[in-house]
Write an enzyme that holds these catalytic residues in place. Structure first.
Site, short mmCIF file in Angstrom:
data_model
loop_
_atom_site.label_atom_id
_atom_site.label_comp_id
_atom_site.label_asym_id
_atom_site.label_seq_id
_atom_site.Cartn_x
_atom_site.Cartn_y
_atom_site.Cartn_z
N VAL A 9 0.87 -1.17 0.00
CA VAL A 9 0.00 0.00 0.00
C VAL A 9 0.91 1.22 0.00
O VAL A 9 2.06 1.15 0.42
CB VAL A 9 -0.97 0.03 1.20
CG1 VAL A 9 -2.00 -1.09 1.09
CG2 VAL A 9 -0.23 -0.05 2.52
N SER A 10 0.36 2.34 -0.46
CA SER A 10 1.19 3.54 -0.62
C SER A 10 1.31 4.39 0.63
O SER A 10 2.30 5.07 0.82
CB SER A 10 0.63 4.41 -1.75
OG SER A 10 0.66 3.70 -2.95
N SER A 11 0.29 4.38 1.47
CA SER A 11 0.33 5.26 2.64
C SER A 11 -0.20 4.57 3.88
O SER A 11 -0.90 3.56 3.80
CB SER A 11 -0.48 6.54 2.37
OG SER A 11 -1.82 6.22 2.13
N GLN A 14 -3.81 3.44 4.49
CA GLN A 14 -4.33 2.30 3.73
C GLN A 14 -3.99 1.01 4.47
O GLN A 14 -3.03 0.95 5.22
CB GLN A 14 -3.73 2.28 2.32
CG GLN A 14 -4.10 3.49 1.50
CD GLN A 14 -3.35 3.52 0.17
OE1 GLN A 14 -2.16 3.24 0.11
NE2 GLN A 14 -4.05 3.88 -0.89
#
Length: 190
Positions: A9-11, A14
């Site tokens: 996940v990017s952040s 999330q």
């Protein structure tokens, strides 16, 4: 012939748990996940760890190709690296299986679209920033360096540029830049 899962996940807001559950359901014996951007391989320790463990005949499984890479170049490099190791790549939510010709073709198409999506997002962000600047709303990042403080530490406390940089948590080049700019009165972005 083991199945290794990779979730990303990017952040931090999330949650990778849905990806992880899907990878376990797909039969992965090991699942690694991390919170990092997909636009670059740098700093993705879990992916690098998985790549070290993969052996000929193994399969790397992701839920979607954009979890692996958002840059066509990174995706192609990863696929090439996997091919060199005689490892196949599979996605659970997309018809990707690099052991088949159709799977390889679909992989390339999805890679192009993942990069396209990233570029579109970047363009929209830049358009938003330009519009905010035009309205006078966007001011840029907050100043990190106070040239007056840099000069005070140099002149009054007689600190070296390296000591000033350490004390203020800035680069030494920023100290030199602040000291050489006599017209600078307040904090600057550097």
């Amino acid at each position: 012939m083991a199945l290794y899962g990779y979730a990303r996940v990017s952040s931090s807001d999330q949650d990778p748990s849905l990806q992880e559950a899907e990878l376990w359901r797909a039969g992965c014996q090991i699942v690694r996940s991390e919170t990092r951007t997909g636009t670059s391989r740098q700093g993705r320790a879990e992916l690098e760890l998985l790549l070290q463990f993969l052996r000929p005949g193994d399969t790397l499984v992701v839920t979607r190709i954009d979890r692996l890479a958002r840059s066509l170049r990174d995706l192609q490099d990863l696929v090439h690296e996997l091919k060199q190791k005689e490892v196949t790549l599979r996605a659970t939510e997309q018809p990707i299986d690099t052991s088949t010709a159709a799977g390889k073709a679909f992989l390339d198409m999805l890679g192009v679209f993942a990069e396209f999506e990233t570029n579109l997002r970047r363009e929209r962000q830049m358009e938003g920033i330009a519009a905010a600047k035009a309205k006078g709303v966007y001011k840029g990042r907050k100043p990190k360096i106070d040239p007056a403080e840099v000069r005070r530490l140099r002149n009054e406390e007689k600190l070296s540029p390296s000591a000033i940089a350490r004390q203020l948590g800035i680069a030494r080049s920023s100290v030199y830049r602040s000291l050489s700019d006599p017209g600078s009165k307040g904090p600057t972005s550097a």
